[in-house]
Design an enzyme around this catalytic site. Structure first.
Site, PDB file in Angstrom:
ATOM      1  N   HIS A  68       0.799  -1.231   0.000  1.00  0.00           N
ATOM      2  CA  HIS A  68       0.000   0.000   0.000  1.00  0.00           C
ATOM      3  C   HIS A  68       0.828   1.276   0.000  1.00  0.00           C
ATOM      4  CE1 HIS A  68      -4.128  -1.497   0.524  1.00  0.00           C
ATOM      5  NE2 HIS A  68      -3.613  -2.456   1.248  1.00  0.00           N
TER       6      HIS A  68
ATOM      7  N   LYS B  26      -8.329  13.937   4.692  1.00  0.00           N
ATOM      8  CA  LYS B  26      -7.525  12.716   4.645  1.00  0.00           C
ATOM      9  C   LYS B  26      -6.427  12.840   5.682  1.00  0.00           C
ATOM     10  CE  LYS B  26      -6.801  13.519   0.352  1.00  0.00           C
ATOM     11  NZ  LYS B  26      -6.739  12.576  -0.763  1.00  0.00           N
ATOM     12  N   ARG B  27      -5.688  11.771   5.902  1.00  0.00           N
ATOM     13  CA  ARG B  27      -4.578  11.824   6.850  1.00  0.00           C
ATOM     14  C   ARG B  27      -3.652  12.979   6.491  1.00  0.00           C
ATOM     15  NH1 ARG B  27       0.175   8.626   6.473  1.00  0.00           N
ATOM     16  NH2 ARG B  27      -0.839   7.554   4.747  1.00  0.00           N
TER      17      ARG B  27
ATOM     18  N   LYS C  73       0.650  14.245   0.806  1.00  0.00           N
ATOM     19  CA  LYS C  73      -0.730  14.538   0.407  1.00  0.00           C
ATOM     20  C   LYS C  73      -0.943  16.036   0.159  1.00  0.00           C
ATOM     21  CE  LYS C  73      -2.578  10.449   2.764  1.00  0.00           C
ATOM     22  NZ  LYS C  73      -3.146   9.701   1.622  1.00  0.00           N
TER      23      LYS C  73
ATOM     24  N   THR D 293      -8.633   6.363  -1.808  1.00  0.00           N
ATOM     25  CA  THR D 293     -10.020   5.896  -1.918  1.00  0.00           C
ATOM     26  C   THR D 293     -10.994   7.042  -1.660  1.00  0.00           C
ATOM     27  OG1 THR D 293      -9.899   5.127   0.382  1.00  0.00           O
ATOM     28  CG2 THR D 293      -9.576   3.479  -1.349  1.00  0.00           C
TER      29      THR D 293
ATOM     30  N   LYS E 223     -14.807   8.019  -3.360  1.00  0.00           N
ATOM     31  CA  LYS E 223     -16.047   8.355  -2.640  1.00  0.00           C
ATOM     32  C   LYS E 223     -16.606   9.681  -3.137  1.00  0.00           C
ATOM     33  CE  LYS E 223     -13.994   6.077   1.307  1.00  0.00           C
ATOM     34  NZ  LYS E 223     -13.138   6.321   2.471  1.00  0.00           N
TER      35      LYS E 223
END
Length: 834
Positions: A376, A567-568, A573, A675, A679
């Site tokens: 991952h 998100k985290r 990111k 992911t 969504k």
């Protein structure tokens, strides 16, 4: 009168045979009242939502239970091949709504509660999110189980029964503050404890070698300190198909051994020390492994999960087949969700050799034919490594086996590349040095028959970069399985307005076959459908606005564009890139550059790991900027900013339907898949993003005109590294220069000098791996494009509908079918409730 004995000739009623439970409102109401009064002992004076929630949960659990048993009997009768999904996280969220949806009793339950003067929505909101995961990895695992049950696949999840979740996040003066998330404080009515399947887990001790009567040498693990693993089962229902699979979570408990002598002598603390130490193993999700104690506990958790799960599977096997393991690989598969459960490979070897008398060759053939590994991450630093010293201390017998696996593997490598000692060192499972380490990802690859990435780009980069040498040896092992999310929770449950609208046009089949959403494409040109789509979106935005107002005390106007990144919190990111753009927008407003402006509400959310200083400082920057923006009268009609604390599954169920613009802006080549992007897409948001992870496949499906692209590609990022000069970029780009000037002047931290210097330094650093400055100009241009598109309401609505219509590929139903076709080879089974 004496008790009459039942004659053997008389027919005996089955203690497990019961009439099926009714699914109508009256049936639910009757059982609910029985639980409320007779099981929970409530009377007419009780006003606690807790007991009402529990009574309804137990009522629905009964209906799951009869399907659960039928599913087990069906798998047993079919002699099903099984896959066991081992994961340290299962972020399942709330269970009540999911149970109602998948049982098909949502309307009946709502009517039953309404007739009793109870609001069902209050009960749904009362439930705590299960604290069994951190982010994408755990949520993906939960989606996988949902789809496996919906597809009727014999798949069982194995995880940890954490007493405390990662942490509850709240914000104080802009800073993240962590507090314990005791999600089990009020119990969890959805789980069934199975003490009869308790397993004994070993730690410490030493390896002892001995010879049997035939003179064959064997090993055994002795003088160990043992802990019990007690299973707690949670039902995983498929969608209206009668299948209920199992998620088995292991809870740590002390053995029965107790130092009574110390207790009687008055040393109470020492007498219960072992009990406390045992229970700590499953106490908290992700202990901080910056300390030695944290590392030890983390390794203990991983072994605890792997050993308990494998012993459970072998227990079941032996009960049916005795010590004959000749068909074990044909009937069983273990899917390792990332590197965390990799210790299962040497543990299965140990169990087969030491406890069931198998030789190395037979044990290795079974192990390497049953283990499958999902990777991952593309970040080398995120691939787990454990000190050999720690292994020797905690798991000495496992270390013996790992060394043997490595020796045999390196023998194979030397045949592939004769005399290449550099290559041997590079691929060795044991990383040599002053403090040797066990490379868990390498162990996973060597011991598995399948290695998959989770998006096309990610899988390709694994083969070309991170695991290239392994790919050269075993190209047949490597494959791609692009992630997905379940459309049940992420549309049918969380977006009832859209669900009703879609189903009114194309029927309900899309809920279990998301590819049917492609039928919406022609409707994007239908003005009446666009109007109804817009109404649903506005209702969802109003619901999100209410959540933001409640938790952030910031007013979001639903007429504004809702621009969301949740998100985290991690540098790759690039929440930093997003907040730099917010500063740019603020600077434009203050300069009066607001012609043709698209008003925008920007929402951030996510947790930073407690020891991740830069991520936590980014949260502080976001909150400081938000405070300045929201308190400035000049921005009132143009810009709002909020950071939603304690981001969680139930919050995302409100956020995804209410989002217009989905921020997926990671540095290209760093995000494995994502992911959240899926969504948002399913719920009609338009993605602004880089060519990274599953963004690439999302853009392929929806088309370039319906995806807002910017930024360097993964090859361009790598090519730029050797000559990256962010200060030159800043000097040439007026917008970025102005943003950096505001930051460096302390404008957003006037009474907290220098707290953002580390952020500015990271942007200006030529070794910045995230290339923030490099992508900023293109990001600003892409955001201008987004603003212009949103200004054209019909154009934006068409894009929104087409995004939902193109999302079929990103259902986990498709992902699970891919896993099953290429890796698991399971046969779907339909339970017979009779």
């Amino acid at each position: 009168m004496p008790t009459r004995l039942l004659c053997l000739s008389e027919p005996k009623p089955s203690i497990t045979k019961l009439p099926p439970l009714g699914m109508e409102a009256r049936d639910i109401s009757s059982d609910f009242r029985r639980y409320y009064v007779r099981t929970l002992g409530r009377d007419k004076h009780c006003r606690s939502t807790h007991y009402v929630y529990n009574a309804l949960s137990l009522t629905l659990r009964d209906r799951l239970m009869e399907r659960w048993q039928a599913t087990y009997y069906a798998y047993d009768a079919a002699k099903s091949r099984f896959t066991y999904y081992l994961s340290m996280e299962f972020l399942i969220g709330r269970s009540l709504g999911n149970a109602m949806l998948n049982l098909g009793v949502q309307n009946a339950a709502e009517k039953a509660m309404y007739d009793l003067g109870i609001h069902l929505e209050e009960l749904v909101e009362h439930e705590n999110d299960a604290g069994l995961g951190n982010g994408g990895l755990g949520r993906l695992a939960a989606c996988f189980l949902d789809s496996c049950a919906t597809l009727g696949l014999p798949v069982m999840g194995y995880g940890m029964h954490y007493e405390y979740g990662m942490f509850r996040q709240h914000i104080e003066n802009g800073h993240q503050v962590e507090e314990p998330d005791h999600w089990l404080r009020n119990g969890h009515p959805w789980e069934i404890v199975r003490p009869e399947y308790t397993q004994r887990i070993q730690y410490g001790g030493r390896t002892e070698f001995y010879k049997d009567d035939a003179g064959v040498t064997h090993a055994r693990w002795v003088d160990t300190h043992d802990v019990l693993a007690v299973p707690c089962d949670i039902p995983v229902p498929g969608f209206e198909n009668g299948t209920v699979n199992t998620l088995r979570l292991w809870k740590a408990a002390a053995t029965d051994e107790f130092d009574l002598e110390e207790f009687n002598a008055g040393d109470y603390t020492r007498s219960v020390a072992d009990k406390n130490s045992a229970e700590n193993i499953s106490m908290v999700l992700y202990p901080n492994d910056a300390s030695e104690n944290g590392k030890e506990l983390r390794l203990k958790q991983q072994y605890f999960l792997a050993s308990a799960s494998l012993k459970d599977v072998i227990r079941h096997w032996v009960s049916h087949h005795g010590n004959d393991f000749s068909q074990f690989a044909a009937q069983n598969c273990f899917q390792l969700n990332d590197t965390h459960p990799t210790i299962a490979i040497p543990e299965l070897m140990r169990l087969l050799m030491d406890e069931h008398g198998k030789g190395w060759t037979e044990a290795w053939k079974i192990t390497s034919s049953t283990m499958a590994y999902t990777n991952h991450t593309l970040l080398p630093e995120a691939l787990e490594r454990w000190p050999v010293r720690l292994f020797q201390q905690l798991l000495p017998r496992l270390l013996d086996i790992i060394y043997e696996i490595n020796a045999r593997f390196l023998g194979e490598v030397s045949k592939h590349w004769p005399g290449d000692t550099g290559r041997l060192k590079a691929v060795s499972i044991i990383e040599e040095g002053p403090a040797p380490q066990v490379r868990m990802a390498y162990l996973a690859i060597v011991g598995s028959f399948s290695v998959n990435g989770v998006a096309e780009l990610h899988s390709q980069l694994l083969k070309e970069g991170l695991f290239h040498d392994f790919y050269s040896i075993w190209p047949q092992k490597f494959n791609n399985k692009t992630n997905g999310v379940t459309p049940r929770r992420w549309v049918a449950w969380c977006n009832p307005g859209m669900t009703e609208l879609i189903s009114s046009e194309i029927g309900h089949g899309w809920i279990t076959d998301l590819s049917q959403l492609s039928q919406l494409k022609p409707l994007a040109e239908n003005a009446e459908f666009r109007r109804r789509w817009h109404e649903v979106k506005q209702e969802n935005k109003a619901r999100l606005s209410k959540l933001v107002s409640l938790e952030c005390n910031v007013i979001f106007d639903p007429s504004f564009m809702f621009d969301v990144q949740v998100k985290r919190i991690h540098e790759y990111k690039r929440q930093l890139l997003n907040i730099l753009h917010v500063i740019h927008l603020y600077d434009r407003i203050k300069r009066g550059d607001t012609a043709n402006w698209t008003p925008r509400c920007v929402l951030f959310g996510g947790k930073a790991a407690p020891g991740y200083a830069m991520a936590k400082r980014t949260i502080k920057l976001i909150n400081n900027v938000a405070k300045v923006v929201n308190e400035d009268p000049a921005t009132q009609d143009f810009l709002r900013v909020a950071f939603l604390p304690n981001y969680r599954v139930s919050a995302m169920e409100v956020i995804a339907p209410g989002t217009d613009l989905s921020e997926q802006i990671s540095t290209a080549g760093k995000e494995a898949s994502g992911t959240g992007n899926m969504k948002f897409m399913m719920n009609g948001a338009i993605t602004i993003g880089t060519l990274d992870g599953a963004n690439i496949e999302i853009r392929e499906e929806v088309g370039p005109d319906n995806f807002i692209l910017f930024g360097l590609t993964a090859p361009q990022v790598e090519a730029m590294r050797s000559h990256y000069n962010p200060n030159e970029i800043i000097a040439k780009d007026e917008n970025l220069g102005r943003v950096l000037s505001l930051l460096e002047s302390g404008f957003f931290n006037q009474f907290e000098p220098q707290i953002f210097d580390c952020i500015v330094d990271s942007i200006r650093n030529p070794h910045d791996p995230w290339m923030t400055a490099a992508d900023f100009p293109a990001y600003v241009d892409a955001q201008r494009t987004a603003s212009l598109l949103y200004h054209d309401r019909d154009r934006w609505l068409r894009m929104s509908i087409l995004n939902s219509a193109a999302s079929g590929r990103f259902s986990t139903d498709r992902t699970m079918q891919d896993y099953n076709r290429d890796i698991w080879h399971l046969t779907p089974v339909k339970p017979d409730r009779e």
